[in-house]
Structure formats: structure tokens, C-alpha cells
Write an enzyme that holds these catalytic residues in place. Structure first.
Site, PDB file in Angstrom:
ATOM      1  N   TYR A  48      52.869  30.636  30.332  1.00 16.98           N
ATOM      2  CA  TYR A  48      52.587  31.777  31.198  1.00 16.98           C
ATOM      3  C   TYR A  48      53.891  32.501  31.513  1.00 16.98           C
ATOM      4  O   TYR A  48      54.932  31.864  31.717  1.00 16.98           O
ATOM      5  CB  TYR A  48      51.923  31.312  32.487  1.00 16.98           C
ATOM      6  CG  TYR A  48      51.556  32.444  33.425  1.00 16.98           C
ATOM      7  CD1 TYR A  48      50.567  33.361  33.081  1.00 16.98           C
ATOM      8  CD2 TYR A  48      52.208  32.611  34.644  1.00 16.98           C
ATOM      9  CE1 TYR A  48      50.229  34.400  33.927  1.00 16.98           C
ATOM     10  CE2 TYR A  48      51.874  33.651  35.494  1.00 16.98           C
ATOM     11  CZ  TYR A  48      50.884  34.546  35.128  1.00 16.98           C
ATOM     12  OH  TYR A  48      50.560  35.580  35.963  1.00 16.98           O
ATOM     13  N   ASP A  62      58.885  40.513  44.470  1.00 21.00           N
ATOM     14  CA  ASP A  62      57.714  40.771  43.624  1.00 21.00           C
ATOM     15  C   ASP A  62      56.835  41.838  44.289  1.00 21.00           C
ATOM     16  O   ASP A  62      55.751  41.557  44.798  1.00 21.00           O
ATOM     17  CB  ASP A  62      56.939  39.462  43.422  1.00 21.00           C
ATOM     18  CG  ASP A  62      55.726  39.641  42.511  1.00 21.00           C
ATOM     19  OD1 ASP A  62      55.741  40.579  41.688  1.00 21.00           O
ATOM     20  OD2 ASP A  62      54.778  38.838  42.637  1.00 21.00           O
ATOM     21  N   ASP A  89      51.813  38.439  32.811  1.00 21.56           N
ATOM     22  CA  ASP A  89      51.411  39.168  34.008  1.00 21.56           C
ATOM     23  C   ASP A  89      51.848  40.627  33.853  1.00 21.56           C
ATOM     24  O   ASP A  89      53.037  40.932  33.875  1.00 21.56           O
ATOM     25  CB  ASP A  89      52.093  38.515  35.216  1.00 21.56           C
ATOM     26  CG  ASP A  89      51.843  39.214  36.521  1.00 21.56           C
ATOM     27  OD1 ASP A  89      51.117  40.225  36.538  1.00 21.56           O
ATOM     28  OD2 ASP A  89      52.379  38.744  37.549  1.00 21.56           O
ATOM     29  N   ASP A  91      50.927  43.027  35.952  1.00 20.60           N
ATOM     30  CA  ASP A  91      50.785  43.659  37.265  1.00 20.60           C
ATOM     31  C   ASP A  91      49.593  44.616  37.281  1.00 20.60           C
ATOM     32  O   ASP A  91      48.524  44.264  36.841  1.00 20.60           O
ATOM     33  CB  ASP A  91      52.084  44.366  37.655  1.00 20.60           C
ATOM     34  CG  ASP A  91      53.169  43.396  38.103  1.00 20.60           C
ATOM     35  OD1 ASP A  91      52.847  42.238  38.377  1.00 20.60           O
ATOM     36  OD2 ASP A  91      54.337  43.799  38.166  1.00 20.60           O
ATOM     37  N   HIS A 116      47.157  40.049  31.828  1.00 16.25           N
ATOM     38  CA  HIS A 116      46.185  40.371  32.869  1.00 16.25           C
ATOM     39  C   HIS A 116      46.627  41.582  33.665  1.00 16.25           C
ATOM     40  O   HIS A 116      47.811  41.820  33.891  1.00 16.25           O
ATOM     41  CB  HIS A 116      45.871  39.169  33.769  1.00 16.25           C
ATOM     42  CG  HIS A 116      47.016  38.577  34.516  1.00 16.25           C
ATOM     43  ND1 HIS A 116      47.561  39.147  35.638  1.00 16.25           N
ATOM     44  CD2 HIS A 116      47.704  37.422  34.328  1.00 16.25           C
ATOM     45  CE1 HIS A 116      48.530  38.382  36.107  1.00 16.25           C
ATOM     46  NE2 HIS A 116      48.658  37.328  35.324  1.00 16.25           N
ATOM     47  N   GLU A 118      45.714  43.682  37.284  1.00 23.83           N
ATOM     48  CA  GLU A 118      45.130  43.392  38.593  1.00 23.83           C
ATOM     49  C   GLU A 118      44.645  44.647  39.303  1.00 23.83           C
ATOM     50  O   GLU A 118      44.945  45.773  38.886  1.00 23.83           O
ATOM     51  CB  GLU A 118      46.141  42.647  39.461  1.00 23.83           C
ATOM     52  CG  GLU A 118      47.366  43.452  39.822  1.00 23.83           C
ATOM     53  CD  GLU A 118      48.480  42.576  40.388  1.00 23.83           C
ATOM     54  OE1 GLU A 118      48.885  42.819  41.534  1.00 23.83           O
ATOM     55  OE2 GLU A 118      48.946  41.668  39.670  1.00 23.83           O
ATOM     56  N   CYS A 126      52.850  39.775  46.192  1.00 27.59           N
ATOM     57  CA  CYS A 126      52.357  38.479  45.739  1.00 27.59           C
ATOM     58  C   CYS A 126      50.929  38.278  46.210  1.00 27.59           C
ATOM     59  O   CYS A 126      50.593  38.560  47.364  1.00 27.59           O
ATOM     60  CB  CYS A 126      53.257  37.371  46.279  1.00 27.59           C
ATOM     61  SG  CYS A 126      52.614  35.707  45.992  1.00 27.59           S
ATOM     62  N   ARG A 161      42.484  40.512  36.685  1.00 23.08           N
ATOM     63  CA  ARG A 161      42.771  39.775  37.912  1.00 23.08           C
ATOM     64  C   ARG A 161      42.237  40.573  39.101  1.00 23.08           C
ATOM     65  O   ARG A 161      42.473  41.779  39.196  1.00 23.08           O
ATOM     66  CB  ARG A 161      44.276  39.558  38.063  1.00 23.08           C
ATOM     67  CG  ARG A 161      44.674  39.067  39.460  1.00 23.08           C
ATOM     68  CD  ARG A 161      46.152  38.775  39.552  1.00 23.08           C
ATOM     69  NE  ARG A 161      46.647  38.997  40.900  1.00 23.08           N
ATOM     70  CZ  ARG A 161      47.894  38.759  41.304  1.00 23.08           C
ATOM     71  NH1 ARG A 161      48.775  38.273  40.446  1.00 23.08           N
ATOM     72  NH2 ARG A 161      48.274  39.012  42.539  1.00 23.08           N
ATOM     73  N   GLU A 191      42.199  35.667  42.125  1.00 23.09           N
ATOM     74  CA  GLU A 191      43.400  35.259  42.824  1.00 23.09           C
ATOM     75  C   GLU A 191      43.091  34.710  44.214  1.00 23.09           C
ATOM     76  O   GLU A 191      42.187  35.168  44.911  1.00 23.09           O
ATOM     77  CB  GLU A 191      44.361  36.443  42.942  1.00 23.09           C
ATOM     78  CG  GLU A 191      45.657  36.161  43.686  1.00 23.09           C
ATOM     79  CD  GLU A 191      46.540  35.118  43.020  1.00 23.09           C
ATOM     80  OE1 GLU A 191      46.078  33.981  42.828  1.00 23.09           O
ATOM     81  OE2 GLU A 191      47.706  35.440  42.710  1.00 23.09           O
ATOM     82  N   ASN A 213      45.161  29.777  39.579  1.00 17.31           N
ATOM     83  CA  ASN A 213      46.583  29.923  39.853  1.00 17.31           C
ATOM     84  C   ASN A 213      47.011  28.855  40.846  1.00 17.31           C
ATOM     85  O   ASN A 213      46.724  28.956  42.032  1.00 17.31           O
ATOM     86  CB  ASN A 213      46.857  31.323  40.421  1.00 17.31           C
ATOM     87  CG  ASN A 213      48.328  31.539  40.741  1.00 17.31           C
ATOM     88  OD1 ASN A 213      49.185  30.746  40.381  1.00 17.31           O
ATOM     89  ND2 ASN A 213      48.612  32.635  41.434  1.00 17.31           N
TER      90      ASN A 213
END
Length: 300
Positions: A48, A62, A89, A91, A116, A118, A126, A161, A191, A213
């Protein structure tokens, strides 16, 4: 030697096949290319690539400060170092739905097996922090449709996500997950699930793979692989764990230097030079130049 012995197409095809088999795939987060090689050497099923780790590696929080170029570049460095499939990721897709299509193609070119997207608003945060916000239904679905439309390799996994569980609750999470699948998502990343029962509810709600996760210090209990498998989870990530372990070890090493003036007492905590050289495959490089690997590293 050098990079992966498998083509990107082969890695994506194998990733799809393993997901279709119903087995649970363990994907620890790699914080650099060398750690990706270590993940493979230890027998895990995938790697990942965390946006939070890339941000932290740059000394940034982040909150969406990294660029598509930075993330795709790091993803390429990591993905090419291992025969394992890499999941990255991406985002919120780095912009509007049109940008999401470009993001998908850049990640394809970077050699990942999946990514992914989101449904948070920008600036994101986060997923295990309070105060996050999600976009409306229409925007969330447009992002996934754009990702699917932008894809050139049908075996690239497009995962959606959703962070809506922490904003509007579990019923809203189930509804959005179903809508994201209808929009074309190949897998769902729900998530900040709080309990195994919530993972089970998500499993009943959709007929695509779901991801858990298991990030430390977050909203979710740190369930074991066996318990997650029993709940119907298909992929498990530990996104920041190796970075946290490495940074914790670095802190302790610096403290030892401060107090003792040398690291002799920490030698047992270090990866031995011989193990590092094995991981780097010095011997493999010697097939091309016999002058490269002409030494033996003592382990005592």
C-alpha cells in the site's frame, strides 16, 4: 536485480484474480521503495502507498498539500521495486472530476495495480480525525465515473473510499457505498469503521471487495487479520505502521546517541548490513559485473 521481474499488466491481472478468489490480501504500507521490497520478502500479498506517508516524508501534514506529480512519482518508485501489486492513495483525485481522469492515467503510467479516490472536500484531512467534511452525492459519483472513464487498462482497480461514516453515520455509509458501486467502483474503502459489525454490514451491502484500514491511534479497533477475514473483508492495509515503527526507532537511536555517545547498545535493533545487502540483491548485480559482489559480510 533492479526492478520488478513482472510486467505491470501481469501484476494487475494477478491482483484481480486474487481478489476474485475471495482470499484476504494483506497490504502493509511502504514508506519507500526498499520497504516495499522488504514487504515482498516477508511474504505479504501486496503493498500500500499511503498519501499520509508521502506527505509526512515531505515534512507536510496530510491535508491535501501534495501534488499529483509528487504522488505519482513516489508510486512509480515503489511499484516498480516489487512483484507485488501496489495500491495507491489518490486522495480526492487532485481536482475536479476532469482532473480525476488524468489522475487515473498518471497512476496507470506509474505502474500501480489500483488506486482509491475519496469523497472528502478539499482541503482534506486524515480520515480518522474529527471535523472532516464530505462532498455531496453528485460530486462523489462524478469522481468515480470520471475515474472509470479515464481508465485505459480494464484491470486497473478503481476503488472508492467514503468518509461519510464519520460525518453522517453508518446508514449513510452503506447508502453511499452502494451508489459508488453503481457508479462503477470495483471495490469499496469504508473509512473509519468502528466495529466488526460495521464491516459486516458493509459486506452485506455491496458485492465488490471491501478494504479495512487498520491504522494506529484512529477510530477503528486494531482487529486481527483472522477477525477481519471472518467479517468478510478482502483487503487490509496498515498504511503508516512501518513509518511509525521506523520513526520510533530513529527517536530511540538519537536518544541513545545523546546519552551514551555511541550506538553500540542499539546494534541488536538494527538491520544487519548482510541482511540489507541480501535485500538489495548485491549478488544479482554481480551477474552483470563480477567486480560488484566480491566480498563477504560477517554477521558477528
Amino acid at each position: 536485480m533492479l526492478y520488478s521481474t513482472l510486467s505491470v499488466a501481469a501484476k494487475r491481472e494477478a491482483f484481480r484474480a486474487r481478489l476474485a478468489s475471495g482470499e484476504l490480501l494483506r497490504m502493509p504500507g511502504a514508506f519507500n521503495p526498499l520497504s516495499a521490497r522488504l514487504i515482498e520478502a516477508r511474504g505479504f500479498e501486496g503493498v500500500y502507498i499511503s498519501g499520509a506517508v508521502i506527505s509526512a516524508d515531505l515534512g507536510l501534514p496530510d491535508i491535501g498539500l501534495t501534488t499529483l506529480t509528487e504522488v505519482a512519482g513516489r508510486a512509480r518508485q515503489i511499484a516498480r521495486m516489487t512483484d507485488l501489486p501496489a495500491l495507491v492513495d489518490a486522495d480526492t483525485g487532485f481536482g475536479e472530476p476532469m482532473n480525476v481522469g488524468r489522475t487515473v492515467q498518471e497512476m496507470e503510467d506509474a505502474g500501480v495495480a489500483g488506486l482509491h479516490i475519496e469523497d472528502q472536500v478539499n482541503p482534506k484531512r486524515c480520515g480518522h480525525l474529527d471535523g472532516k467534511e464530505v462532498v455531496d452525492r453528485d460530486t462523489a459519483l462524478k469522481r468515480i465515473r470520471a475515474a472509470v472513464d479515464g481508465r485505459r487498462d480494464p484491470n486497473l482497480l478503481i476503488m472508492a473510499r467514503t468518509d461519510i461514516r464519520g460525518v453522517e453515520g453508518m446508514d449513510a455509509a452503506v447508502t453511499r457505498a452502494r451508489e459508488l458501486v453503481d457508479a462503477g467502483a470495483d471495490a469499496i474503502f469504508p473509512e473509519a469503521m468502528a466495529t466488526l459489525e460495521e464491516f459486516e454490514a458493509m459486506r452485506r451491502a455491496v458485492d465488490v471487495p471491501i478494504l479495512a484500514n487498520m491504522t494506529e491511534f484512529g477510530k477503528s479497533e486494531l482487529f486481527t487479520v483472522d477477525r477481519l477475514r471472518d467479517a468478510g473483508v478482502n483487503l487490509v492495509i496498515w498504511p503508516v505502521s512501518l513509518l511509525r515503527l521506523a520513526m520510533g526507532a530513529a527517536v530511540r537511536g538519537l536518544e541513545t546517541l545523546e546519552h551514551e555517545g555511541a550506538l553500540t547498545s542499539r546494534l541488536g535493533d538494527m538491520q544487519h548490513r548482510a541482511d540489507l545487502y541480501d535485500l538489495l540483491d548485491y549478488e544479482g548485480y554481480a551477474h552483470f559485473d563480477e567486480d560488484v559482489f566480491t566480498f563477504t559480510v560477517a554477521r558477528d
